[in-house]
Design a protein around this motif. Structure first.
Motif, PDB file in Angstrom:
ATOM      1  N   GLN A   9       0.876  -1.193   0.000  1.00  0.00           N
ATOM      2  CA  GLN A   9       0.000   0.000   0.000  1.00  0.00           C
ATOM      3  C   GLN A   9       0.902   1.228   0.000  1.00  0.00           C
ATOM      4  O   GLN A   9       1.608   1.469   0.958  1.00  0.00           O
ATOM      5  N   ASP A  24      -6.046   4.891   2.636  1.00  0.00           N
ATOM      6  CA  ASP A  24      -5.326   3.789   3.256  1.00  0.00           C
ATOM      7  C   ASP A  24      -4.320   4.259   4.287  1.00  0.00           C
ATOM      8  O   ASP A  24      -3.360   3.555   4.611  1.00  0.00           O
ATOM      9  N   PHE A  25      -4.568   5.448   4.824  1.00  0.00           N
ATOM     10  CA  PHE A  25      -3.728   5.902   5.929  1.00  0.00           C
ATOM     11  C   PHE A  25      -4.114   5.101   7.176  1.00  0.00           C
ATOM     12  O   PHE A  25      -5.269   4.798   7.393  1.00  0.00           O
ATOM     13  N   GLY A  26      -3.144   4.792   8.005  1.00  0.00           N
ATOM     14  CA  GLY A  26      -3.492   4.124   9.259  1.00  0.00           C
ATOM     15  C   GLY A  26      -2.262   3.772  10.059  1.00  0.00           C
ATOM     16  O   GLY A  26      -1.138   4.145   9.710  1.00  0.00           O
ATOM     17  N   GLY A  27      -2.489   3.024  11.121  1.00  0.00           N
ATOM     18  CA  GLY A  27      -1.424   2.677  12.045  1.00  0.00           C
ATOM     19  C   GLY A  27      -0.273   1.940  11.399  1.00  0.00           C
ATOM     20  O   GLY A  27       0.881   2.080  11.826  1.00  0.00           O
ATOM     21  N   GLN A  28      -0.560   1.168  10.362  1.00  0.00           N
ATOM     22  CA  GLN A  28       0.507   0.410   9.701  1.00  0.00           C
ATOM     23  C   GLN A  28       1.563   1.344   9.120  1.00  0.00           C
ATOM     24  O   GLN A  28       2.762   1.100   9.206  1.00  0.00           O
ATOM     25  N   LEU A  29       1.103   2.424   8.506  1.00  0.00           N
ATOM     26  CA  LEU A  29       2.038   3.383   7.904  1.00  0.00           C
ATOM     27  C   LEU A  29       2.920   4.014   8.990  1.00  0.00           C
ATOM     28  O   LEU A  29       4.139   4.124   8.849  1.00  0.00           O
ATOM     29  N   LYS A  89      -6.416  -0.846  -0.861  1.00  0.00           N
ATOM     30  CA  LYS A  89      -5.642  -2.062  -0.577  1.00  0.00           C
ATOM     31  C   LYS A  89      -6.363  -3.341  -1.000  1.00  0.00           C
ATOM     32  O   LYS A  89      -5.723  -4.312  -1.366  1.00  0.00           O
ATOM     33  N   TYR A 122       1.286  -6.551   6.567  1.00  0.00           N
ATOM     34  CA  TYR A 122      -0.086  -6.820   6.139  1.00  0.00           C
ATOM     35  C   TYR A 122      -0.089  -8.040   5.201  1.00  0.00           C
ATOM     36  O   TYR A 122       0.961  -8.472   4.720  1.00  0.00           O
ATOM     37  N   HIS A 145      -0.288  -6.700  11.277  1.00  0.00           N
ATOM     38  CA  HIS A 145      -0.963  -5.441  11.652  1.00  0.00           C
ATOM     39  C   HIS A 145      -2.434  -5.671  11.979  1.00  0.00           C
ATOM     40  O   HIS A 145      -2.926  -5.204  12.994  1.00  0.00           O
ATOM     41  N   SER A 146      -3.129  -6.350  11.089  1.00  0.00           N
ATOM     42  CA  SER A 146      -4.531  -6.642  11.334  1.00  0.00           C
ATOM     43  C   SER A 146      -4.832  -7.865  10.487  1.00  0.00           C
ATOM     44  O   SER A 146      -4.544  -7.861   9.288  1.00  0.00           O
ATOM     45  N   LYS A 151     -11.648  -9.343  11.307  1.00  0.00           N
ATOM     46  CA  LYS A 151     -12.471  -8.338  10.629  1.00  0.00           C
ATOM     47  C   LYS A 151     -13.727  -9.017  10.064  1.00  0.00           C
ATOM     48  O   LYS A 151     -14.827  -8.482  10.149  1.00  0.00           O
ATOM     49  N   ARG A 174      -7.179 -12.402   0.967  1.00  0.00           N
ATOM     50  CA  ARG A 174      -6.454 -11.929   2.147  1.00  0.00           C
ATOM     51  C   ARG A 174      -6.119 -13.094   3.090  1.00  0.00           C
ATOM     52  O   ARG A 174      -4.972 -13.217   3.539  1.00  0.00           O
ATOM     53  N   ARG A 267      -9.767   6.173  13.030  1.00  0.00           N
ATOM     54  CA  ARG A 267     -10.177   6.207  11.624  1.00  0.00           C
ATOM     55  C   ARG A 267     -11.674   5.918  11.565  1.00  0.00           C
ATOM     56  O   ARG A 267     -12.193   5.155  12.362  1.00  0.00           O
ATOM     57  N   ASP A 269     -13.896   3.904  10.487  1.00  0.00           N
ATOM     58  CA  ASP A 269     -14.018   2.566   9.938  1.00  0.00           C
ATOM     59  C   ASP A 269     -15.036   1.877  10.841  1.00  0.00           C
ATOM     60  O   ASP A 269     -15.002   2.064  12.069  1.00  0.00           O
ATOM     61  N   LYS A 271     -15.340  -0.987  12.023  1.00  0.00           N
ATOM     62  CA  LYS A 271     -14.868  -1.828  13.124  1.00  0.00           C
ATOM     63  C   LYS A 271     -14.394  -0.996  14.321  1.00  0.00           C
ATOM     64  O   LYS A 271     -14.288  -1.499  15.423  1.00  0.00           O
TER      65      LYS A 271
HETATM   66  O1  LIG Z   1      -9.251  -2.869   8.550  1.00  0.00           O
HETATM   67  P1  LIG Z   1      -8.266  -3.857   8.034  1.00  0.00           P
HETATM   68  O2  LIG Z   1      -8.604  -4.302   6.666  1.00  0.00           O
HETATM   69  O3  LIG Z   1      -8.009  -4.970   8.953  1.00  0.00           O
HETATM   70  O4  LIG Z   1      -6.955  -3.092   7.830  1.00  0.00           O
HETATM   71  C1  LIG Z   1      -6.190  -2.386   8.767  1.00  0.00           C
HETATM   72  C2  LIG Z   1      -5.162  -1.716   7.918  1.00  0.00           C
HETATM   73  O5  LIG Z   1      -5.777  -0.636   7.253  1.00  0.00           O
HETATM   74  C3  LIG Z   1      -4.939   0.475   7.242  1.00  0.00           C
HETATM   75  O6  LIG Z   1      -5.339   1.299   8.301  1.00  0.00           O
HETATM   76  C4  LIG Z   1      -4.996   1.274   6.007  1.00  0.00           C
HETATM   77  O7  LIG Z   1      -5.381   0.593   4.922  1.00  0.00           O
HETATM   78  C5  LIG Z   1      -3.585  -0.116   7.561  1.00  0.00           C
HETATM   79  O8  LIG Z   1      -2.755   0.846   8.110  1.00  0.00           O
HETATM   80  C6  LIG Z   1      -3.939  -1.207   8.537  1.00  0.00           C
HETATM   81  O9  LIG Z   1      -2.938  -2.168   8.675  1.00  0.00           O
END
Ligand SMILES: O=P(O)(O)OC[C@H]1O[C@](O)(CO)[C@@H](O)[C@@H]1O
Ligand SMILES: O=c1ccn([C@@H]2O[C@H](COP(=O)(O)OP(=O)(O)O[C@H]3O[C@H](CO)[C@@H](O)[C@H](O)[C@H]3O)[C@@H](O)[C@H]2O)c(=O)[nH]1
Length: 483
Positions: A9, A24-29, A89, A122, A145-146, A151, A174, A267, A269, A271
């Motif tokens: 990503q 696709d910003f998030g903790g992984q970055l 992603k 990931y 990461h997740s 999910k 995935r 974020r 999202d 979840k």
């Molecule tokens: O919600 P998911 O699909 O488990 O993905 C979490 C991932 O999504 C992101 O926040 C961004 O796509 C990543 O930084 C993180 O690893």
């Protein structure tokens, strides 16, 4: 030593552009950036290998190679695949095992070198790493990461709706990639023991990895950038104060302005379950007497008037929040506004800490959760979900309050407990982060594992990515799903 970080990503650049705005910003970055830079500071050469994006809306991701954040040891290497434009992603899968991998191999061929080891991030990175590790004959580690299984569970995927979710999220690809990655990796790097046993222990990963095998897992906790997320005053704080008061005065009733606050900043999202926290606030009068609710957003100036620029999923979340606000008449008690980047976020946490406020994360499932530990170090007691790694970060309630994200009454009570015991939880939160969560320690952990792997390189079988295996997996997964 040169380590390749595989992160398909693509959204790394020197200015941390679009942090919070990029889909696709998030903790992984944040995680990949901090570990890479900490390793770089320790003298290790790091290539963050990611996707090249050439698009007017997302300028900054188009250069082939970039020295990262002034650290000569760390490069961002961008490989074109799947066209020029940004792709979410979930849509990268068709291009990984061919275009992306070929591009990486070509890149190193031209430089007449190859990495000594690979870390992968990931599911998508893990799949690529498993293949590259064979090509380069070097070991790789996998950091999920997740994981997809949790999910799927939390989104309620079942036999009936599987195909619908599959179209949107490509879950079977995935899970397949995760199984390959966790099976072939030298070691799976997890943030908590909870991740190892509970998350990797999911039935979808049966046969791919044995969670009781100590050789396959290494717990390396992530960290907090304590220069940014400090509890100590920073010069930007005065500006932030003005910035936030502008919104609070707009949204919060005048006589409530100086109450405590409950801060949500995850974020947008599903979840992350913002809805659970809002409902808890709406249903509990005692909580409303003590505190207001603040929701940090991306890109939305005034959600009460217009949130049409949110994407479809985010809009659904906001629709739910708005309907609760309306139903329980929470006007004057809730404020929503945008925050731009980590510096401003940290500064906002310090602002709310001065108002004796608390941070709240009621995610249905949180694999680890950088946001709570960052907030803790910036001076906000944390109220966190019992589901996932957060349970371990606050040591089951010792350093923060743990709540059931599906029980509004429990959330409200947890929030009241944290608000009433602000000083104690603030102090404990800071102590916890100082003693356990630094990026330097994370990088040392990575280096140790990699050095050990280099000493014990074993042959691994060839791996072929075939459609037949994938169909098989879909069949198997459907068999395991509930009704
Ligand atoms: O919600 P998911 O699909 O488990 O993905 C979490 C991932 O999504 C992101 O926040 C961004 O796509 C990543 O930084 C993180 O690893
Ligand atoms: O306005 C904002 C809001 C958030 N953030 C940052 O965004 C990150 C969010 O990370 P996290 O809380 O960890 O959540 P995710 O984005 O969902 O990250 C995934 O990857 C992380 C790293 O492995 C894990 O901790 C998570 O559980 C996993 O879901 C944090 O660093 C925040 O500082 C900002 O920079 N600005």
């Amino acid at each position: 030593m040169r380590i390749a970080f595989i992160n398909p990503q693509g959204n790394f650049d020197n200015k941390d552009s679009y942090w919070t705005q990029h889909p696709d910003f998030g903790g992984q970055l944040v995680y990949v950036k901090e570990v890479a830079l900490a390793l770089g500071e320790m003298g290790v050469k790091v290539d963050i290998i990611t996707r090249k994006i050439v698009e007017d809306e997302w300028v900054g991701f188009s250069k082939d190679v970039e020295i990262y954040h002034g650290n000569e040891n760390v490069r961002v290497v961008r490989i074109p695949f799947g066209g020029d434009k940004f792709l979410p992603k979930e849509q990268l899968w068709p291009y990984l095992a061919n275009e992306f991998i070929n591009g990486i191999v070509e890149f190193y061929k031209k430089e007449n070198t190859k990495p000594d080891a690979i870390t992968t991030h990931y599911a998508d990175g893990g799949l690529v790493g498993a293949i590259l590790s064979n090509i380069f004959d070097v070991p790789f580690t996998f950091t999920a990461h997740s994981l997809g299984a949790q999910k799927m569970d939390k989104l309620g995927v079942n036999k009936e709706n599987f195909d619908e979710f599959e179209r949107r999220f490509n879950f079977s690809k995935r899970i397949f990639a995760e199984r390959i990655a966790m099976n072939r990796s030298y070691v799976n790097i997890v943030s908590t023991a909870q991740e190892r046993y509970n998350q990797y222990g999911h039935k979808y990963y049966e046969g791919a990895v044995d969670v009781n095998d100590d050789k396959k897992f290494k717990v390396i906790p992530p960290g907090v950038n304590t220069k940014v997320f400090t509890y100590e005053y920073r010069e930007e704080d005065d500006k932030t104060k003005e910035y936030i008061y502008k919104y609070l005065r707009r949204d919060i009733a005048e006589d409530r302005l100086n109450l405590q606050y409950v801060v949500l900043s995850s974020r947008f999202d599903k979840k992350k379950n913002h809805k659970g926290a809002v409902l808890a606030f709406a249903k509990n009068k005692k909580l409303q007497e003590k505190a207001n609710l603040v929701i940090v957003l991306r890109n939305v100036e005034n959600a009460f008037e217009d949130y049409s620029n949110l994407n479809v999923e985010e809009k659904e979340i906001m629709d739910e929040i708005m309907s609760i606000i309306k139903q329980y008449n929470l006007y004057g008690k809730v404020s929503m506004f945008p925050i731009n980047g980590q510096k401003q976020l940290a500064s906002a946490y310090r602002f709310f800490s001065r108002l004796r406020s608390v941070f709240c994360l009621t995610a249905l499932y949180e694999p680890f959760g950088l946001a709570p530990i960052e907030a803790m170090y910036a001076g906000l007691p944390a109220v966190v979900t019992k589901n996932g790694g957060t349970l371990e970060t606050v040591d089951r309630g010792r350093y923060g309050v743990v709540v059931d994200p599906e029980n509004p009454e429990d959330i409200a009570e947890g929030l009241i407990k944290a608000l009433d015991n602000f000083d104690m939880y603030k102090r404990l939160g800071i102590e916890r982060v100082e003693s356990k969560y630094t990026w330097r320690a994370t990088a040392v952990g990575y280096l140790k594992v990699i050095e050990e792997a280099l000493g014990k390189r074993e042959e691994i079988e060839d791996y072929y990515y075939t459609g037949a295996q994938e169909e098989n997996l879909i069949r198997k997964m459907k068999g395991m799903l509930g009704d």
